[in-house]
Design an enzyme around this catalytic site. Structure first.
Site, PDB file in Angstrom:
ATOM      1  N   CYS A  20      -9.793 -43.340 -15.484  1.00  0.00           N
ATOM      2  CA  CYS A  20     -10.862 -42.943 -16.403  1.00  0.00           C
ATOM      3  C   CYS A  20     -11.493 -41.608 -16.011  1.00  0.00           C
ATOM      4  O   CYS A  20     -11.965 -40.865 -16.878  1.00  0.00           O
ATOM      5  CB  CYS A  20     -11.930 -44.033 -16.483  1.00  0.00           C
ATOM      6  SG  CYS A  20     -12.595 -44.534 -14.898  1.00  0.00           S
ATOM      7  N   HIS A 126     -16.399 -46.610 -13.707  1.00  0.00           N
ATOM      8  CA  HIS A 126     -15.893 -46.150 -15.010  1.00  0.00           C
ATOM      9  C   HIS A 126     -16.599 -44.865 -15.402  1.00  0.00           C
ATOM     10  O   HIS A 126     -17.833 -44.753 -15.323  1.00  0.00           O
ATOM     11  CB  HIS A 126     -16.103 -47.218 -16.085  1.00  0.00           C
ATOM     12  CG  HIS A 126     -15.497 -46.831 -17.400  1.00  0.00           C
ATOM     13  ND1 HIS A 126     -14.145 -46.636 -17.576  1.00  0.00           N
ATOM     14  CD2 HIS A 126     -16.062 -46.581 -18.618  1.00  0.00           C
ATOM     15  CE1 HIS A 126     -13.894 -46.293 -18.830  1.00  0.00           C
ATOM     16  NE2 HIS A 126     -15.047 -46.252 -19.480  1.00  0.00           N
ATOM     17  N   ASN A 141     -15.147 -42.318 -24.972  1.00  0.00           N
ATOM     18  CA  ASN A 141     -14.861 -43.374 -23.995  1.00  0.00           C
ATOM     19  C   ASN A 141     -13.381 -43.761 -24.104  1.00  0.00           C
ATOM     20  O   ASN A 141     -12.887 -44.088 -25.191  1.00  0.00           O
ATOM     21  CB  ASN A 141     -15.751 -44.585 -24.279  1.00  0.00           C
ATOM     22  CG  ASN A 141     -15.770 -45.573 -23.119  1.00  0.00           C
ATOM     23  OD1 ASN A 141     -14.798 -45.724 -22.384  1.00  0.00           O
ATOM     24  ND2 ASN A 141     -16.889 -46.258 -22.957  1.00  0.00           N
TER      25      ASN A 141
END
Length: 314
Positions: A20, A126, A141
Site C-alpha cells: 500500500c 495501511h 485508497n
C-alpha cells in the site's frame, strides 16, 4: 495552481500484497514511478544513515554502539510496510515535501483542506492518498476498485473523521508531475488509468453489487427465521394434539375426572395387597368402642385373656 494531469485521466492502483505504501506514493505522483524494490532500496539507505549517526553519537559519549547497530530495519517491516521517512524520501526526489497536518505550518489546511493538492493517510500499516486531479478531489485508497470522487464539503468532513479515528494525516506540497507515459492498454503491473466517468461507473457498480449481496443475505436470514418459527409452531401444535387425544379417550375419563389407564400407556401395575399387616399410625375408637388398630389386626369380636380375667375379678 495544478495543471491538467495525464490528459485528464486518473491513475489508480489496487492493493497488491502489502504494498500500500507503493500504491500511495504512485497515486500521489499519478503514475507508476516507484516499485517495491525502489522503496526497499530507499529504506536500506535510510537504515544505513541512521546507524552511522548512532555510531557517531556513541563515540562522543552517548550510548554504546551495540544499542543501535542492528540488522533489523526501522524503515521497512518484514511484511513489506514502509515508514513515513521512506515515503518522504521518495517524494523528495520529485521535489515534494511531506508535512504533518498537526504541524504549525499546516494550520490553515485544517480549516481549508481544499486549498491543498494531496494528503497522505496512515493507520495500522495501511497507507493511501487523497488527491486533487484537474481541480477535483478523489480518494485513491488501494482497497477501492476505483478512485471515488469527493466534494469539497465532504473532503473536510472526511479528513476530520479520519483524524478522529486515529489516522495520521500528512500534507504533500510542491510541484507535482503533470505528465507520465501511458501504455496503449492504459494499464501497468497493478495500476490503470481511468477517465473520471469510468471511475464513477466502476464505483457505482461495485456499490450496487455490495448492496445486492447484503440485501440477498438479509433476505436469506429472514427466510430461515420464518421457517424455524413455522417448524416450532408445528411441533407445539402436534404436541398439544397428542395430549388432547389422550385426555379425551373413553377409558381415561371416569366420573368427570381424568384418569389415565395404565394399560393404555403400556405400564404394568401390581394390584394392591390388602392382607399385608400394618399398624395404624393414629389408632382411634369406633362407635362400638373398638380400637381401629384392632379392626385392622383382625381381632374384632375376639375375647382376649386379659378381658376375661377382669370379668372374673369383678
Amino acid at each position: 495552481m495544478e495543471g491538467p494531469s495525464n490528459g485528464g485521466l486518473l491513475y489508480h492502483e489496487m492493493q497488491e500484497s502489502k504494498l500500500c505504501a507503493v500504491h500511495c506514493v504512485n497515486t500521489v505522483l499519478q503514475g507508476p514511478f516507484f516499485s517495491e524494490l525502489d522503496l526497499a532500496a530507499l529504506a536500506s539507505d535510510l537504515d544505513q544513515t541512521e546507524r552511522q549517526m548512532m555510531l557517531e553519537g556513541a563515540g562522543h559519549g552517548g550510548a554504546s554502539s551495540g544499542d543501535f547497530y542492528s540488522e533489523v530495519s526501522h524503515n521497512v517491516s518484514m511484511n513489506g510496510d514502509f515508514s513515513i521517512q521512506v515515503l518522504q524520501k521518495a517524494l523528495e526526489i520529485w521535489d515534494l515535501q511531506v508535512v504533518p497536518l498537526n504541524s504549525p505550518v499546516a494550520e490553515l489546511s485544517k480549516f481549508e483542506p481544499e486549498l491543498e493538492n494531496a494528503f497522505i493517510c496512515h493507520l495500522h500499516d495501511h497507507w493511501f492518498c487523497i488527491r486533487k486531479v484537474n481541480g477535483e478531489w478523489y480518494d485513491f485508497n488501494s482497497l477501492l476498485p476505483a478512485p471515488e470522487h469527493l466534494s469539497q464539503f465532504y473532503l473536510s468532513a472526511y479528513i476530520d473523521t479520519l483524524k478522529d479515528s486515529g489516522w495520521s494525516i500528512f500534507l504533500v506540497r510542491g510541484n507535482f508531475p503533470t505528465d507520465c507515459p501511458i501504455p496503449h492498454d492504459y494499464s501497468t503491473g497493478f495500476g490503470q488509468w481511468l477517465t473520471p466517468e469510468d471511475a464513477q461507473q466502476i464505483a457505482k457498480s461495485c456499490n450496487q453489487m455490495k448492496f445486492s449481496t447484503q440485501e440477498a443475505y438479509s433476505s436469506r436470514i429472514d427466510t430461515m427465521a420464518e421457517q424455524e418459527e413455522e417448524d416450532l409452531n408445528a411441533a407445539v401444535k402436534a404436541s398439544l394434539m397428542d395430549y388432547t387425544n389422550i385426555q379425551n379417550r373413553p377409558d381415561v375419563i371416569e366420573g368427570g375426572r381424568n384418569t389415565v389407564d395404565s394399560t393404555a400407556l403400556g405400564l404394568k401395575v401390581d394390584p394392591p395387597n390388602y392382607n399385608s399387616s400394618f399398624m395404624d399410625p393414629c389408632p382411634h375408637r369406633t362407635e362400638s368402642g373398638e380400637s381401629s388398630s384392632d379392626v385392622h389386626n383382625g381381632t374384632r369380636g375376639v375375647e382376649t385373656p386379659s378381658s376375661s380375667h377382669d370379668d372374673k375379678v369383678q
